[in-house]
Design an enzyme around this catalytic site. Structure first.
Site, mmCIF file in Angstrom:
data_model
loop_
_atom_site.group_PDB
_atom_site.id
_atom_site.type_symbol
_atom_site.label_atom_id
_atom_site.label_comp_id
_atom_site.label_asym_id
_atom_site.label_seq_id
_atom_site.Cartn_x
_atom_site.Cartn_y
_atom_site.Cartn_z
ATOM 1 N N LYS A 13 4.713 28.817 53.378
ATOM 2 C CA LYS A 13 3.807 27.796 52.817
ATOM 3 C C LYS A 13 4.069 27.624 51.335
ATOM 4 C CE LYS A 13 0.998 30.683 50.354
ATOM 5 N NZ LYS A 13 0.900 30.707 48.907
ATOM 6 N N ASP A 140 -4.052 33.953 54.121
ATOM 7 C CA ASP A 140 -2.992 32.973 54.392
ATOM 8 C C ASP A 140 -2.582 32.942 55.872
ATOM 9 O OD1 ASP A 140 -2.913 32.418 51.692
ATOM 10 O OD2 ASP A 140 -1.123 33.609 51.295
HETATM 11 P P1 ATP Z 1 0.819 37.347 49.266
HETATM 12 O O1 ATP Z 1 0.518 36.964 50.691
HETATM 13 O O2 ATP Z 1 0.219 38.661 48.845
HETATM 14 O O3 ATP Z 1 0.650 36.219 48.296
HETATM 15 P P2 ATP Z 1 3.612 36.890 49.066
HETATM 16 O O4 ATP Z 1 3.542 35.610 49.788
HETATM 17 O O5 ATP Z 1 3.923 36.806 47.603
HETATM 18 O O6 ATP Z 1 2.323 37.724 49.273
HETATM 19 P P3 ATP Z 1 4.830 38.554 51.091
HETATM 20 O O7 ATP Z 1 6.288 38.663 51.307
HETATM 21 O O8 ATP Z 1 4.017 37.894 52.128
HETATM 22 O O9 ATP Z 1 4.681 37.851 49.682
HETATM 23 O O10 ATP Z 1 4.213 40.025 50.929
HETATM 24 C C1 ATP Z 1 3.890 40.700 49.764
HETATM 25 C C2 ATP Z 1 3.834 42.218 49.995
HETATM 26 O O11 ATP Z 1 3.186 42.537 51.233
HETATM 27 C C3 ATP Z 1 5.214 42.829 50.115
HETATM 28 O O12 ATP Z 1 5.650 43.265 48.853
HETATM 29 C C4 ATP Z 1 5.032 43.995 51.080
HETATM 30 O O13 ATP Z 1 4.810 45.212 50.395
HETATM 31 C C5 ATP Z 1 3.769 43.680 51.855
HETATM 32 N N1 ATP Z 1 4.021 43.336 53.294
HETATM 33 C C6 ATP Z 1 3.300 43.746 54.335
HETATM 34 N N2 ATP Z 1 3.789 43.255 55.495
HETATM 35 C C7 ATP Z 1 4.844 42.513 55.188
HETATM 36 C C8 ATP Z 1 5.763 41.741 55.956
HETATM 37 N N3 ATP Z 1 5.694 41.675 57.290
HETATM 38 N N4 ATP Z 1 6.719 41.072 55.299
HETATM 39 C C9 ATP Z 1 6.792 41.132 53.937
HETATM 40 N N5 ATP Z 1 5.975 41.863 53.167
HETATM 41 C C10 ATP Z 1 5.001 42.548 53.782
#
Ligand code: ATP
Length: 305
Positions: A13, A140
């Protein structure tokens, strides 16, 4: 009972607008945002196993937890408990969304895991029940299940579909390393301390002009109304992001914005050809680690095999 592997795709997203209210006593912030799903996908392959097991491949795989902190694992366990079945699944995650990039890749994994386990275990939950479970897993996750374009309020979990004409072409610039979402919110809170004008007094709202642009399919108007209250905070933590945004604007992007809490930046192009030019220009400017072309709106989590 058939137990063949199930493959599910769920989209990344971007927030076309992200208005953040003041920090609440419980530590959360009320949001008003427009989620837009992009054609960058997480793929989850679910196969029967003795317990819940997760493996990960793709860029940034080493940053993804392999225990119960993994959102896909939490989704599988939540579904098993809700449906009263044993949690027995091997989830193989193919990361197509930058890890910790502000594009909700982990939430996409959770949404994909819900859909995949529901199919693998023949639990037959409807979309409404899956949405309820998704809302418990993270703010999200409901949108990753839903896809398309939607206005979200609350912590981001209350969704109303938005009317959109046409398809939009985006270029995503992925800088090196991630940004922690709580740290970016913390920086915003610090920036707003003693600045009562910083937080919107009447609660956060989505700009009506942005919704009108989406309805009309007017890419230029959309580009000029992209907005993100977290952008300055993300740029303070990662000053190089300003150069990335500037480089895209100089290359003629219709709009440039940090995605969610960053550090991924997204640029709106006029059409597919313009997106390719923008992508090449950004890669040559060496302002990011990776550049990708994507279109939106993309569909939500669904079985592909
Ligand atoms: P957020 O949803 O917190 O805004 P983001 O979109 O910036 O996060 P993501 O890759 O979704 O980034 O995840 C952030 C953190 O969540 C990662 O650094 C990791 O430690 C943890 N995490 C837990 N499960 C997952 C997953 N399946 N894939 C990626 N990261 C995960």
């Amino acid at each position: 009972m058939g137990r063949s592997p199930v493959t599910v795709r769920a989209p990344a997203k971007v927030n076309l607008a992200l208005a953040v209210g003041p920090r609440r006593p419980d530590g959360y912030h009320d949001l008003a945002t427009v989620f837009h799903a992009l054609s960058l996908y997480e793929e989850v392959v679910a196969t029967t196993a003795e317990d819940v097991v997760v493996t990960v491949e793709g860029p940034g795989a080493d940053l993804v937890p392999l225990d119960d902190d993994n959102l896909a694992v939490r989704a599988a366990r939540a579904l098993a408990e809700y449906a009263g079945v044993d949690a027995r699944v091997h989830l193989h995650l193919r990361k197509g969304v930058p890890v910790a990039g502000g594009m909700a890749g982990g939430s996409a994994d959770a949404a994909a895991s819900l859909v995949a386990c529901d199919a693998l275990w023949h639990t037959g939950l409807g979309r409404a029940e899956l949405q309820t479970l998704a809302g418990r897993l993270g703010s999200d996750v409901p949108f990753a299940l839903h896809g398309g374009t939607a206005v979200a309020t609350g912590r981001g979990e209350r969704l109303t579909p938005a009317l959109v004409s046409g398809t939009y072409h985006w270029v995503v610039a992925v800088p090196d390393g991630g940004l922690s979402t709580p740290e970016v919110y913390g920086e915003l809170d610090r920036m707003r301390e003693g600045d009562s004008a910083g937080a919107e007094a009447d609660g956060p709202v989505v700009p009506p002009r942005l919704l009108a642009a989406l309805r009309a399919g007017d890419a230029e108007a959309l580009g000029s109304t992209l907005a993100n209250d977290l952008q300055d905070a993300a740029c303070r933590l990662r000053p190089g992001l300003r150069d990335t945004l500037e480089a895209g604007r100089d290359l003629g992007a219709l709009g440039a914005v940090v995605s969610g809490s960053g550090p991924s930046c997204v640029f709106l192009a006029r059409d597919g050809d313009h997106a390719l030019d923008l992508a090449l220009g950004l890669a040559a400017a060496e302002v990011c680690r990776d550049v990708q072309h994507a279109t939106g709106p993309a569909p939500g989590a669904r079985v592909v095999a």
